[in-house]
Structures are given as structure tokens and as C-alpha cells.
Design a protein around this motif. Structure first.
Motif, PDB file in Angstrom:
ATOM      1  N   ASN A 551     -51.657 -76.780 -11.257  1.00 17.85           N
ATOM      2  CA  ASN A 551     -53.080 -76.766 -10.907  1.00 17.85           C
ATOM      3  C   ASN A 551     -53.736 -75.477 -11.380  1.00 17.85           C
ATOM      4  OD1 ASN A 551     -53.145 -79.214  -9.705  1.00 17.85           O
ATOM      5  ND2 ASN A 551     -53.085 -78.476  -7.592  1.00 17.85           N
ATOM      6  N   ALA A 555     -56.645 -74.852 -14.097  1.00 15.21           N
ATOM      7  CA  ALA A 555     -57.896 -74.187 -13.740  1.00 15.21           C
ATOM      8  C   ALA A 555     -58.253 -73.074 -14.728  1.00 15.21           C
ATOM      9  CB  ALA A 555     -57.789 -73.621 -12.318  1.00 15.21           C
ATOM     10  N   ASP A 579     -54.679 -67.233  -8.891  1.00 11.99           N
ATOM     11  CA  ASP A 579     -55.081 -67.362 -10.294  1.00 11.99           C
ATOM     12  C   ASP A 579     -56.501 -66.862 -10.465  1.00 11.99           C
ATOM     13  OD1 ASP A 579     -57.098 -69.618 -10.260  1.00 11.99           O
ATOM     14  OD2 ASP A 579     -55.404 -70.640  -9.284  1.00 11.99           O
ATOM     15  N   ILE A 584     -62.654 -73.086  -6.768  1.00 13.18           N
ATOM     16  CA  ILE A 584     -62.998 -74.370  -6.132  1.00 13.18           C
ATOM     17  C   ILE A 584     -64.273 -74.157  -5.322  1.00 13.18           C
ATOM     18  CG2 ILE A 584     -62.129 -76.231  -4.623  1.00 13.18           C
ATOM     19  CD1 ILE A 584     -59.304 -74.867  -5.028  1.00 13.18           C
ATOM     20  N   PHE A 597     -57.899 -87.014  -3.893  1.00 11.53           N
ATOM     21  CA  PHE A 597     -59.071 -86.197  -4.235  1.00 11.53           C
ATOM     22  C   PHE A 597     -58.750 -85.403  -5.505  1.00 11.53           C
ATOM     23  CE2 PHE A 597     -61.393 -82.226  -4.408  1.00 11.53           C
ATOM     24  CZ  PHE A 597     -62.695 -82.672  -4.272  1.00 11.53           C
ATOM     25  N   THR A 598     -59.568 -85.632  -6.490  1.00 13.29           N
ATOM     26  CA  THR A 598     -59.376 -84.908  -7.752  1.00 13.29           C
ATOM     27  C   THR A 598     -60.720 -84.664  -8.421  1.00 13.29           C
ATOM     28  OG1 THR A 598     -58.282 -84.947  -9.901  1.00 13.29           O
ATOM     29  CG2 THR A 598     -58.963 -87.076  -9.028  1.00 13.29           C
ATOM     30  N   THR A 599     -60.789 -83.589  -9.140  1.00 13.24           N
ATOM     31  CA  THR A 599     -62.008 -83.329  -9.920  1.00 13.24           C
ATOM     32  C   THR A 599     -61.732 -83.572 -11.418  1.00 13.24           C
ATOM     33  OG1 THR A 599     -61.399 -81.012 -10.029  1.00 13.24           O
ATOM     34  CG2 THR A 599     -62.942 -81.641  -8.290  1.00 13.24           C
ATOM     35  N   LYS A 600     -60.491 -84.030 -11.638  1.00 14.80           N
ATOM     36  CA  LYS A 600     -60.092 -84.212 -13.043  1.00 14.80           C
ATOM     37  C   LYS A 600     -60.517 -85.588 -13.535  1.00 14.80           C
ATOM     38  CE  LYS A 600     -56.495 -80.946 -12.294  1.00 14.80           C
ATOM     39  NZ  LYS A 600     -55.116 -80.731 -11.893  1.00 14.80           N
ATOM     40  N   THR A 606     -54.096 -87.570 -10.411  1.00 17.37           N
ATOM     41  CA  THR A 606     -54.093 -88.634  -9.374  1.00 17.37           C
ATOM     42  C   THR A 606     -54.759 -88.157  -8.083  1.00 17.37           C
ATOM     43  OG1 THR A 606     -51.984 -87.896  -8.534  1.00 17.37           O
ATOM     44  CG2 THR A 606     -51.930 -89.630 -10.213  1.00 17.37           C
ATOM     45  N   GLY A 607     -54.809 -86.863  -7.912  1.00 17.16           N
ATOM     46  CA  GLY A 607     -55.369 -86.324  -6.654  1.00 17.16           C
ATOM     47  C   GLY A 607     -54.358 -86.319  -5.519  1.00 17.16           C
ATOM     48  N   LEU A 608     -53.075 -86.521  -5.874  1.00 19.85           N
ATOM     49  CA  LEU A 608     -52.039 -86.530  -4.822  1.00 19.85           C
ATOM     50  C   LEU A 608     -51.298 -85.211  -4.716  1.00 19.85           C
ATOM     51  CD1 LEU A 608     -50.453 -90.048  -5.287  1.00 19.85           C
ATOM     52  CD2 LEU A 608     -51.618 -89.203  -3.253  1.00 19.85           C
ATOM     53  N   LEU A 610     -51.882 -81.841  -4.196  1.00 26.21           N
ATOM     54  CA  LEU A 610     -51.982 -80.936  -3.038  1.00 26.21           C
ATOM     55  C   LEU A 610     -51.692 -81.661  -1.719  1.00 26.21           C
ATOM     56  CD1 LEU A 610     -54.962 -78.563  -3.880  1.00 26.21           C
ATOM     57  CD2 LEU A 610     -52.531 -78.060  -3.900  1.00 26.21           C
TER      58      LEU A 610
HETATM   59  N1  LIG Z   1     -55.809 -73.480  -8.661  1.00 22.74           N
HETATM   60  C1  LIG Z   1     -56.846 -74.334  -8.643  1.00 22.74           C
HETATM   61  N2  LIG Z   1     -58.049 -73.902  -9.195  1.00 22.74           N
HETATM   62  C2  LIG Z   1     -59.140 -74.725  -9.150  1.00 22.74           C
HETATM   63  N3  LIG Z   1     -59.153 -75.960  -8.657  1.00 22.74           N
HETATM   64  C3  LIG Z   1     -58.005 -76.439  -8.115  1.00 22.74           C
HETATM   65  C4  LIG Z   1     -56.801 -75.647  -8.089  1.00 22.74           C
HETATM   66  N4  LIG Z   1     -55.843 -76.373  -7.462  1.00 22.74           N
HETATM   67  C5  LIG Z   1     -56.411 -77.545  -7.136  1.00 22.74           C
HETATM   68  N5  LIG Z   1     -57.691 -77.599  -7.537  1.00 22.74           N
HETATM   69  C6  LIG Z   1     -58.667 -78.692  -7.290  1.00 22.74           C
HETATM   70  O1  LIG Z   1     -58.134 -79.545  -6.354  1.00 22.74           O
HETATM   71  C7  LIG Z   1     -58.103 -80.860  -6.820  1.00 22.74           C
HETATM   72  C8  LIG Z   1     -56.936 -81.611  -6.227  1.00 22.74           C
HETATM   73  O2  LIG Z   1     -55.745 -81.116  -6.724  1.00 22.74           O
HETATM   74  P1  LIG Z   1     -54.489 -82.024  -6.745  1.00 22.74           P
HETATM   75  O3  LIG Z   1     -53.356 -81.266  -7.256  1.00 22.74           O
HETATM   76  O4  LIG Z   1     -54.319 -82.629  -5.387  1.00 22.74           O
HETATM   77  O5  LIG Z   1     -54.893 -83.194  -7.672  1.00 22.74           O
HETATM   78  P2  LIG Z   1     -55.061 -83.105  -9.234  1.00 22.74           P
HETATM   79  O6  LIG Z   1     -54.493 -81.862  -9.715  1.00 22.74           O
HETATM   80  O7  LIG Z   1     -56.491 -83.347  -9.493  1.00 22.74           O
HETATM   81  O8  LIG Z   1     -54.238 -84.346  -9.716  1.00 22.74           O
HETATM   82  P3  LIG Z   1     -52.637 -84.451  -9.741  1.00 22.74           P
HETATM   83  O9  LIG Z   1     -52.340 -85.555  -8.864  1.00 22.74           O
HETATM   84  O10 LIG Z   1     -52.293 -84.710 -11.157  1.00 22.74           O
HETATM   85  O11 LIG Z   1     -52.153 -83.143  -9.309  1.00 22.74           O
HETATM   86  C9  LIG Z   1     -58.070 -80.711  -8.250  1.00 22.74           C
HETATM   87  O12 LIG Z   1     -58.613 -81.845  -8.883  1.00 22.74           O
HETATM   88  C10 LIG Z   1     -58.909 -79.504  -8.457  1.00 22.74           C
HETATM   89  O13 LIG Z   1     -60.264 -79.816  -8.512  1.00 22.74           O
END
Ligand SMILES: Nc1ncnc2c1ncn2[C@@H]1O[C@H](COP(=O)(O)OP(=O)(O)OP(=O)(O)O)[C@@H](O)[C@H]1O
Ligand SMILES: [Mg+2]
Length: 659
Positions: A551, A555, A579, A584, A597-600, A606-608, A610
Motif C-alpha cells: 500500500n 501511495a 511513508d 489518506i 473499500f478501495t480508492t484504486k 480489491t479493498g480487502l 487493510l
Molecule cells: N500507505 C497508504 N497511503 C495512502 N493510501 C493508503 C495507504 N494504505 C492504504 N491506503 C488507502 O486505503 C485503501 C484501502 O487499502 P486496502 O489495502 O484495504 O485496499 P487496496 O490496497 O485498495 O486493495 P487491495 O485489496 O489490493 O489491497 C486504499 O485503496 C488506499 O486508498
């Protein structure tokens, strides 16, 4: 009239009438006695006079004999008779009460004495018929005639007296009898009055009250107890009974009302108890079950009769102390998970207890919740979660695979080129060895050729270069081997049992696996100073670190830095990933741990990540905190408990501790 007054009156009147009756009877009796005595004496006197008559007759006859001149010796006898007569008359004199009688007696005595003088004259001489003696005889006749006449008068008087006293005695007796009769009659009348008073004013009203009381008892109807024609106390008693029955009636109605209320409250309580959708038990201080509801019967698979008065620990062993007593402290715990006694098919329960005081006695209200379904769903959920974690891990491996392949390709590339070079080095070395294997002292041409070969192929350089080449190859092989081992470990599903994990090493491993992801744009700064182990599942924690690193890498757009540190803070290890990426927004910060929840962009995340990170950390009884500022970067702090102290203090196994 009051009974007490009546009794007082009765006592006084009885006493007074008794005294009067006794005195009058006594007086009358004395009178009868006195008259009877006098009458008796008068009768004796009559007999004495009769006796005097007889003696006088004898006396006169004897005197006649003397005067007739036949026996002069009779004079002495006559004197003796006269003496006896006088003696008798003297005795009569003492008993006569009236003066006339006494005078007559004196005359009689005197007559006997005068006659004795004449008689004595005759005793000394024989019978002579002369005038003198004739005159004496005439005197004597005169005396005796007077004597007889006086005696007859005396006799008549005595007879009269006797008759008088006889009449007196009769009258006295008759009066006594009349008085006695009167007294007895009065007494009987008095008793009759008393009895009738008692009967009318006491007994009858009491009987009435008794009959009314019986009537009231049997019929239960309201009854008028008050008696008007009765002694004051009985009237008071009847009024008191009336008030008492009214009071009892009111009390009875109130008691009945209370009984109804209690029944209603009881019914209500039972309905409430039976409607409560969990098992409820009322337990006394000894731990005996005193009440329970239908849900308890269902849970314990038996009817109430087989539950009541049984120790609660028979069904929930956790509620007993080691020596089998009811454990009140445990009973008061809040939502304590436990098991039913062995033998129950669905043994999982959760209990809560409250102390309640019922009528001064301490009781415990214990509720048992059947949590078997929850347990099954928890199990299913945990298995689903496991699958999710695993799936996410595989997805991340997929994500990392290109980088990892690149990471492997790199050492494999230089291993290959190293081997190519080594292969090139191998031919001149073999030729040189062939030339130098013969005896060079005997064959100088070979010696020369060998020297030329050595110079031409620059064997000095080759021999120098071989060692670093082999070292680099070995290092490349080791790198490949490490990446493959780490990847293999990461992909591998965790063992069921937790283990001790050197957290710093685990961070290093995560860096290996994401190295390719980071190396072109991220500078890593490490301060790994925890140097202690945590208890847990290494693959899962590795997944946590990889997710956070990936993540962070995502970022950072072009160039950035990730600072990783680990420290022991009190009883916890704090692992920090900081980092200087995009950061965020405050709005998103609330949601980043939510699943999906994802901003990607679609297909990128996938948003899974964290969500799983937090779930794994919580499984390890830890927590994660995040702070971030848009444009400045993000900071993730992971806190994991160090369990060594607890392990040592409680002599727990790692498995027990984590569970
Ligand atoms: N170090 C970070 N810096 C900025 N935004 C972050 C960081 N870590 C997480 N995020 C935000 O939190 C959201 C959720 O993260 P999460 O790891 O749960 O899902 P994801 O990374 O979008 O998808 P994936 O399931 O592939 O990890 C991210 O989409 C992002 O917007
Ligand atoms: Mg992610």
C-alpha cells in the motif's frame, strides 16, 4: 347492669342476708332451747310434786295409824318421812320461780315441822283417850288439812306452770320451723333470681353470640353480633366482637386482595419468565435451583421437576469451585462463555448472573444463553475468514509474482552469465593443465608452449576472477533460494498452532518479497530494534507487513521513502510503517479498514488488504492505529502484545495463550 357490680351486690347481699338469717335463726334456736329447758324442768317439778303427793299420803296414813294409838313406834318413822318430805320440798323450792309457790312450799315445810312436834308428843306416851291428846290430834288434823290444801294448791300451780311452758315450747318450735321455712324460701328465691339473671343477661346473650358466630363461620355471611338485653360486659363484648369481625372482614378482604395480587404477580412473573427467550434460573446461596423457566427445560432437556432443588453446578460445572461448592463470584460474571456438563449434544452456553434479595434471602438470577448456533456460525465465519485471508494472500502473491519473478530472474541472469564466463575460463585452463601435466624438464617445447598459453590467455586474470565469479554465483543462488523459500513459506497455509516469531526477521522477509515492488522508487529506512519474539502465526503477520508495504509503495508515485521501525513499548511491540506518499483524506481514513473499500481503479485493488490486516492483528490480540495527511504521507502503527511474562507467570502453553 355490670356483672362485676352484680357480683359485688350478690356478695354483699349474700353476706348480709347470711348474717341476718344466721342471727335470727340462732336467736330463735336459743329461744327454743331456753323454753324447752324450762318446760323440761317444769315437767320434772310436776313429777316431784306427784312424788311429794305419794310420800305425803304415806306420811298421813302412818300418822293416822299413830294417832289411832296402835303403834307409838311409828312416830320415828313419821319423823323420818317428814324429814324426807322437807328435803324434797326444799329441792322443789329451789326450782320454783314465782313467789307464791315458794310461800306454799315454806308453808308445807313448816306444817311438817309443826306436825313432827305433835307426833313426837305421841311417841312418848301410849294411846290415851283424853282431851289433851284429842286436842293434839285435832291440831295435827288441822295442820295436815292445811298441808294437803297447800300441797294441792302447789300442785295446781306447778301443773299450770308446766302447761304454760309446754305451750311456750310448742310455740317456740313452731316459730323456729316457720322462720327456717321462710329463710329457705327466701334463699331459694334469691338463687332463682340469680339464676334467672345469669340466664337472661349472661348465658342467653353468650349463647346468642356463639350461635351467631357459628352461623357466620358456616355461612360466612355478615352477622349482627350486638346484644342489647344483656349484662354491660356482654354488651361490650358483643360490640367488640362486632368490631372485631368487621376488622377481620376488612383484613380478610385485604388479604384476599393481596393474595390475588400475589397470584397475579406470580402468574405475570411466570409468563415473563417463560417468555424470556433464554434460560433463566433462580439459585439460592447454596447453589440449589429454586425456579426456572420453559427455556431452561428445553436447554437442559428435562422437565422442571428434575431441575428444581438440584445444584446448578450439576448442569453448569463452571459454577462450582474446586471443592464442589457453588462459586458465587463466577456466577456474577457477565456473559461468560462456558459448557454444559458432559453428555449434552449442544454444550455451548453463555451465562450471566445477578445477585437479588428475595424476602431477605440472597438469591442469584442466572441466565443461560444457548450459543451453539453462534459457535457454529463463528466456526464457519472463522473458516470463511481463513479462506478470505488465504485468498487475499494468494492474490497478493499474484500481484507480487511479476516482481518476484524479476527478483529471481536477476540473480538467475548473472548466475548464467557467470557460468558462461566460467565456461570460457575452463577451456584455456584445461589446455594449460594438459601441457603442464607432462615432465616439463624433459620436454622443453611443452614448457614453452605452456608459458605462451599462460601469457596469451591471461591465466593470471582468469585465476583471480574465478573466485568472485563463484562467490557471486553462489550468492545469486542463495538469493533465489531465499526468495523461493520466503515465497513458499508465505504461500503456505499457517500451522494450526501459534509459534514464537522473531518480528524483526519477519519484517526482513516481507521486504524480500516486496523488494522488486519497492526498489525503483522507494528508499527503505530501517530501525528494527524490537529484538523480541511475539506469539502468533508468522505467515499471517507476514501478510500484514506485505500489505502495508505494498500500500505504501502504491501511495508513492515516483520517489519516496518508507521508514520501518520496531520497538518494545511497555508490554507491546510497536511496529511502525511510515511513508511519505500521497496520504489518506480524513473522510477515507474512517473507511480504510472496511472490507472492499478501495480508492484504486477497478481491477487494481480489491479493498480487502487493510481489512484483513486488522482482522489478523486482532486475532493476535493486538491493534492497529493510523494517522495520515494528504500530500505528506501515512503512518501505520501496529501494537502486538509480548506474551512471555504471562506465559511464565501462568505456565500456559502458546496455544492456550493465543486462544
Ligand atoms: N500507505 C497508504 N497511503 C495512502 N493510501 C493508503 C495507504 N494504505 C492504504 N491506503 C488507502 O486505503 C485503501 C484501502 O487499502 P486496502 O489495502 O484495504 O485496499 P487496496 O490496497 O485498495 O486493495 P487491495 O485489496 O489490493 O489491497 C486504499 O485503496 C488506499 O486508498
Ligand atoms: Mg492494499
Amino acid at each position: 347492669m355490670k356483672i362485676s357490680n352484680y357480683n359485688l351486690l350478690l356478695a354483699i347481699s349474700t353476706l348480709l342476708s347470711g348474717v341476718v338469717i344466721f342471727a335470727s335463726l340462732w336467736h330463735q334456736y336459743q329461744k327454743v332451747e331456753q323454753v324447752s329447758r324450762i318446760h323440761y324442768q317444769s315437767r320434772l317439778l310436776v313429777q316431784t310434786i306427784e312424788h311429794v303427793f305419794t310420800m305425803s299420803q304415806l306420811w298421813l296414813t302412818t300418822q293416822d295409824l299413830l294417832f289411832s294409838g296402835r303403834q307409838t313406834y311409828l312416830a320415828k318413822g313419821i319423823n323420818e318421812q317428814s324429814a324426807q318430805l322437807r328435803q324434797t320440798l326444799m329441792s322443789v323450792k329451789g326450782k320454783l320461780v314465782n313467789k307464791d309457790g315458794n310461800d306454799l312450799v315454806l308453808k308445807l315445810i313448816v306444817a311438817t315441822e309443826q306436825n313432827d312436834v305433835i307426833v313426837n308428843l305421841f311417841s312418848q306416851v301410849s294411846r290415851q283417850k283424853n282431851t289433851y291428846w284429842q286436842a293434839r290430834i285435832a291440831d295435827s288434823d288441822q295442820i295436815t288439812t292445811m298441808y294437803v290444801s297447800n300441797l294441792e294448791q302447789l300442785s295446781a300451780q306447778v301443773m299450770r306452770d308446766n302447761h304454760f311452758w309446754s305451750e311456750q315450747a310448742k310455740r317456740a318450735k313452731s316459730n323456729f320451723t316457720k322462720l327456717s321455712f321462710l329463710v329457705v324460701s327466701l334463699y331459694l328465691g334469691f338463687i332463682l333470681c340469680t339464676v334467672s339473671f345469669f340466664s337472661k343477661y349472661i348465658v342467653k346473650p353468650i349463647e346468642n353470640i356463639t350461635a351467631l358466630a357459628l352461623q357466620r363461620t358456616s355461612a360466612g355471611a355478615s352477622v349482627e353480633f350486638i346484644q342489647t338485653r344483656a349484662a354491660t360486659e356482654i354488651i361490650d363484648l358483643s360490640i367488640a366482637i362486632q368490631q372485631f369481625t368487621q376488622h377481620i372482614t376488612i383484613e380478610k378482604q385485604r388479604a384476599e386482595q393481596e393474595r390475588c395480587n400475589v397470584i397475579r404477580a406470580n402468574d405475570k412473573a411466570n409468563i415473563i419468565m417463560d417468555t424470556i427467550p433464554c434460560s433463566v434460573l433462580l439459585v439460592d446461596e447454596q447453589g440449589l435451583i429454586k425456579e426456572c423457566n420453559i427455556e431452561t427445560e428445553k436447554l437442559l432437556l428435562r422437565d422442571k421437576a428434575h431441575i428444581i432443588d438440584k445444584p446448578v453446578a450439576n448442569f453448569v460445572p463452571a459454577l462450582a469451585t474446586l471443592d464442589g461448592q457453588f462459586d458465587k463470584d463466577i456466577a456474577l460474571k457477565n456473559m461468560e462463555e462456558s459448557l454444559l456438563a458432559p453428555g449434552f449434544e449442544n454444550p455451548h452456553i453463555e451465562f450471566t448472573g445477578r445477585k437479588i434479595v428475595i424476602m431477605g434471602a440472597i438469591n442469584y438470577l442466572i441466565t443461560l444463553n444457548d450459543i451453539n448456533e453462534r459457535k457454529h456460525s463463528q466456526k464457519a465465519l472463522s473458516s470463511l475468514n481463513e479462506q478470505l485471508i488465504q485468498a487475499e494472500k494468494l492474490a497478493s502473491i499474484g500481484q507480487l509474482s511479476a516482481g518476484i519473478a524479476h527478483e529471481i530472474n536477476n540473480p538467475v541472469g548473472y548466475i548464467r552469465s557467470n557460468l558462461d564466463v566460467l565456461n570460457d575460463y575452463f577451456k584455456p585452463l584445461l589446455a594449460y593443465i594438459a601441457l603442464t601435466n607432462v615432465d616439463l624438464t624433459k620436454n622443453s617445447a611443452n614448457k614453452k608452449a605452456a608459458q605462451e598459453l599462460y601469457q596469451r590467455e591471461d591465466l593470471d586474470f582468469i585465476l583471480e576472477d574465478i573466485e568472485p565469479l563463484i562467490a557471486s554465483t553462489l550468492e545469486g543462488a542463495a538469493r533465489v533460494s531465499k526468495i523461493i523459500t520466503d515465497l513458499g513459506n508465505y504461500a503456505h497455509i499457517d500451522e494450526k498452532l501459534p509459534e514464537a516469531i522473531a518480528i524483526d526477521e519477519l519484517i526482513e522477509k516481507s521486504l524480500t518479497l516486496v523488494a522488486n515492488e519497492l526498489k525503483y522508487k522507494v528508499e527503505i529506512s530501517k530501525d528494527l530494534a524490537a529484538n523480541v519474539n511475539v506469539i502468533g502465526f508468522p505467515q499471517k503477520l507476514l501478510q500484514v507487513f506485505i500489505n502495508i508495504l505494498v500500500n505504501a509503495s502504491h501511495a508513492i508515485e515516483t520517489k519516496g521513502c518508507i521508514c520501518i521501525s520496531s520497538h518494545v513499548v511497555q508490554q507491546e511491540i510497536n511496529v511502525r510503517f511510515e511513508d511519505d506518499g500521497a496520504g489518506i483524506s480524513q473522510e477515507n481514513l474512517k473507511n480504510i479498514f472496511d472490507p472492499f473499500f478501495t480508492t484504486k481503479p477497478v481491477g487494481k485493488g480489491t479493498g480487502l488488504g487493510l481489512h484483513i490486516v486488522r482482522s489478523i492483528i486482532e486475532d493476535h490480540h493486538g491493534r492497529i492505529e493510523v494517522s495520515s495527511k494528504v500530500g505528506q504521507g501515512s503512518k501505520f502503527d501496529i501494537f502486538l502484545p509480548i506474551h512471555y511474562d504471562e506465559l511464565a507467570a501462568n505456565k500456559l502453553s502458546v496455544k492456550q495463550l493465543i486462544s
